[in-house]
Design a protein around this motif. Structure first.
Motif, PDB file in Angstrom:
ATOM      1  N   VAL A  90     -13.991 -47.730 -86.668  1.00 31.47           N
ATOM      2  CA  VAL A  90     -15.109 -48.671 -86.784  1.00 31.47           C
ATOM      3  C   VAL A  90     -14.787 -49.548 -87.984  1.00 31.47           C
ATOM      4  O   VAL A  90     -14.510 -49.046 -89.070  1.00 31.47           O
ATOM      5  CB  VAL A  90     -16.451 -47.937 -86.999  1.00 31.47           C
ATOM      6  N   ARG A  91     -14.830 -50.865 -87.781  1.00 26.49           N
ATOM      7  CA  ARG A  91     -14.449 -51.800 -88.834  1.00 26.49           C
ATOM      8  C   ARG A  91     -15.636 -52.651 -89.260  1.00 26.49           C
ATOM      9  O   ARG A  91     -16.597 -52.782 -88.514  1.00 26.49           O
ATOM     10  CB  ARG A  91     -13.294 -52.669 -88.363  1.00 26.49           C
ATOM     11  N   GLY A 147     -15.788 -55.799 -89.491  1.00 27.01           N
ATOM     12  CA  GLY A 147     -15.693 -57.125 -88.892  1.00 27.01           C
ATOM     13  C   GLY A 147     -14.938 -57.028 -87.583  1.00 27.01           C
ATOM     14  O   GLY A 147     -14.352 -55.980 -87.264  1.00 27.01           O
ATOM     15  N   PRO A 148     -14.902 -58.118 -86.818  1.00 27.61           N
ATOM     16  CA  PRO A 148     -14.309 -58.102 -85.477  1.00 27.61           C
ATOM     17  C   PRO A 148     -12.790 -58.309 -85.456  1.00 27.61           C
ATOM     18  O   PRO A 148     -12.280 -59.275 -84.896  1.00 27.61           O
ATOM     19  CB  PRO A 148     -15.038 -59.253 -84.783  1.00 27.61           C
ATOM     20  N   GLY A 149     -12.068 -57.389 -86.083  1.00 24.52           N
ATOM     21  CA  GLY A 149     -10.617 -57.501 -86.058  1.00 24.52           C
ATOM     22  C   GLY A 149      -9.931 -56.382 -86.811  1.00 24.52           C
ATOM     23  O   GLY A 149     -10.546 -55.708 -87.641  1.00 24.52           O
ATOM     24  N   THR A 150      -8.657 -56.212 -86.519  1.00 25.03           N
ATOM     25  CA  THR A 150      -7.886 -55.147 -87.162  1.00 25.03           C
ATOM     26  C   THR A 150      -7.591 -55.456 -88.624  1.00 25.03           C
ATOM     27  O   THR A 150      -7.164 -54.565 -89.361  1.00 25.03           O
ATOM     28  CB  THR A 150      -6.565 -54.905 -86.402  1.00 25.03           C
ATOM     29  N   ASN A 151      -7.819 -56.689 -89.052  1.00 25.88           N
ATOM     30  CA  ASN A 151      -7.620 -57.043 -90.455  1.00 25.88           C
ATOM     31  C   ASN A 151      -8.825 -56.666 -91.324  1.00 25.88           C
ATOM     32  O   ASN A 151      -8.765 -56.761 -92.538  1.00 25.88           O
ATOM     33  CB  ASN A 151      -7.324 -58.538 -90.591  1.00 25.88           C
ATOM     34  N   TYR A 152      -9.913 -56.217 -90.715  1.00 25.52           N
ATOM     35  CA  TYR A 152     -11.095 -55.778 -91.458  1.00 25.52           C
ATOM     36  C   TYR A 152     -10.954 -54.304 -91.838  1.00 25.52           C
ATOM     37  O   TYR A 152     -10.244 -53.544 -91.180  1.00 25.52           O
ATOM     38  CB  TYR A 152     -12.367 -55.980 -90.629  1.00 25.52           C
ATOM     39  N   ASN A 153     -11.654 -53.898 -92.882  1.00 28.20           N
ATOM     40  CA  ASN A 153     -11.589 -52.520 -93.368  1.00 28.20           C
ATOM     41  C   ASN A 153     -12.209 -51.537 -92.376  1.00 28.20           C
ATOM     42  O   ASN A 153     -13.201 -51.851 -91.718  1.00 28.20           O
ATOM     43  CB  ASN A 153     -12.339 -52.375 -94.700  1.00 28.20           C
ATOM     44  N   ILE A 154     -11.629 -50.348 -92.317  1.00 21.47           N
ATOM     45  CA  ILE A 154     -12.199 -49.249 -91.531  1.00 21.47           C
ATOM     46  C   ILE A 154     -13.325 -48.642 -92.364  1.00 21.47           C
ATOM     47  O   ILE A 154     -13.124 -48.269 -93.521  1.00 21.47           O
ATOM     48  CB  ILE A 154     -11.137 -48.180 -91.199  1.00 21.47           C
ATOM     49  N   ASN A 213     -25.209 -52.402 -87.932  1.00 19.98           N
ATOM     50  CA  ASN A 213     -25.181 -53.485 -88.901  1.00 19.98           C
ATOM     51  C   ASN A 213     -23.835 -53.513 -89.625  1.00 19.98           C
ATOM     52  O   ASN A 213     -23.511 -52.589 -90.357  1.00 19.98           O
ATOM     53  CB  ASN A 213     -26.329 -53.322 -89.896  1.00 19.98           C
ATOM     54  N   GLY A 214     -23.038 -54.558 -89.382  1.00 17.54           N
ATOM     55  CA  GLY A 214     -21.741 -54.690 -90.037  1.00 17.54           C
ATOM     56  C   GLY A 214     -20.673 -53.751 -89.509  1.00 17.54           C
ATOM     57  O   GLY A 214     -19.675 -53.528 -90.181  1.00 17.54           O
ATOM     58  N   GLU A 215     -20.848 -53.200 -88.315  1.00 21.55           N
ATOM     59  CA  GLU A 215     -19.879 -52.264 -87.745  1.00 21.55           C
ATOM     60  C   GLU A 215     -19.431 -52.726 -86.358  1.00 21.55           C
ATOM     61  O   GLU A 215     -20.264 -52.983 -85.484  1.00 21.55           O
ATOM     62  CB  GLU A 215     -20.456 -50.855 -87.663  1.00 21.55           C
ATOM     63  N   PHE A 216     -18.107 -52.811 -86.185  1.00 26.24           N
ATOM     64  CA  PHE A 216     -17.518 -53.301 -84.948  1.00 26.24           C
ATOM     65  C   PHE A 216     -16.431 -52.371 -84.449  1.00 26.24           C
ATOM     66  O   PHE A 216     -15.699 -51.776 -85.245  1.00 26.24           O
ATOM     67  CB  PHE A 216     -16.898 -54.688 -85.177  1.00 26.24           C
ATOM     68  N   VAL A 217     -16.317 -52.258 -83.128  1.00 21.89           N
ATOM     69  CA  VAL A 217     -15.212 -51.540 -82.493  1.00 21.89           C
ATOM     70  C   VAL A 217     -14.622 -52.446 -81.421  1.00 21.89           C
ATOM     71  O   VAL A 217     -15.316 -53.272 -80.825  1.00 21.89           O
ATOM     72  CB  VAL A 217     -15.644 -50.192 -81.867  1.00 21.89           C
ATOM     73  N   SER A 218     -13.338 -52.260 -81.157  1.00 20.87           N
ATOM     74  CA  SER A 218     -12.699 -53.042 -80.106  1.00 20.87           C
ATOM     75  C   SER A 218     -13.235 -52.614 -78.751  1.00 20.87           C
ATOM     76  O   SER A 218     -13.314 -51.422 -78.439  1.00 20.87           O
ATOM     77  CB  SER A 218     -11.184 -52.839 -80.139  1.00 20.87           C
TER      78      SER A 218
END
Length: 106
Positions: free
Chosen positions: A37-38, A40-47, A83-88
């Motif tokens: 879970v990051r 932001g919407p990308g692999t460049n965002y922190n886990i 809130n502020g959590e994204f998964v692919s």
């Protein structure tokens, strides 16, 4: 809230928060996979955390981001699960290769 949705909840006799919570669908994460879970919407965002095996997640909105190849194919769609959590979306069984929720306002 859209006009249509407001009309639906207005006649339900339940507080809007209860109706909104009840209408959120849960989606299964890929079996046997612990999904990152990051923030932001990308692999460049922190886990920020890792989902446990067998997790189910809500999708509040979706947005384009880093293209990821995962259990359910390749996708640039990212699911906002909190809130502020994204998964692919490539790891979430939505039954679709496209958007299943509104676009996020980032």
């Amino acid at each position: 809230m859209s006009v249509d949705r407001a009309e639906e909840t207005a006649g339900s006799g339940k507080p809007d928060a209860v109706v909104a919570e009840a209408s959120v669908r849960m989606y299964a994460v890929a079996p046997g996979v612990r999904v990152n879970v990051r923030n932001g919407p990308g692999t460049n965002y922190n886990i920020v955390r890792v989902l446990p095996l067998g997790a189910k997640v809500p999708i509040f909105c979706q947005t384009p981001g880093t293209r990821v190849s995962g259990y359910y194919g390749t996708s640039n769609i990212w699911d906002n699960i909190d809130n502020g959590e994204f998964v692919s979306d490539a790891y979430v069984n939505t039954g679709s290769d496209g958007y299943v929720a509104d676009r996020c306002a980032l």
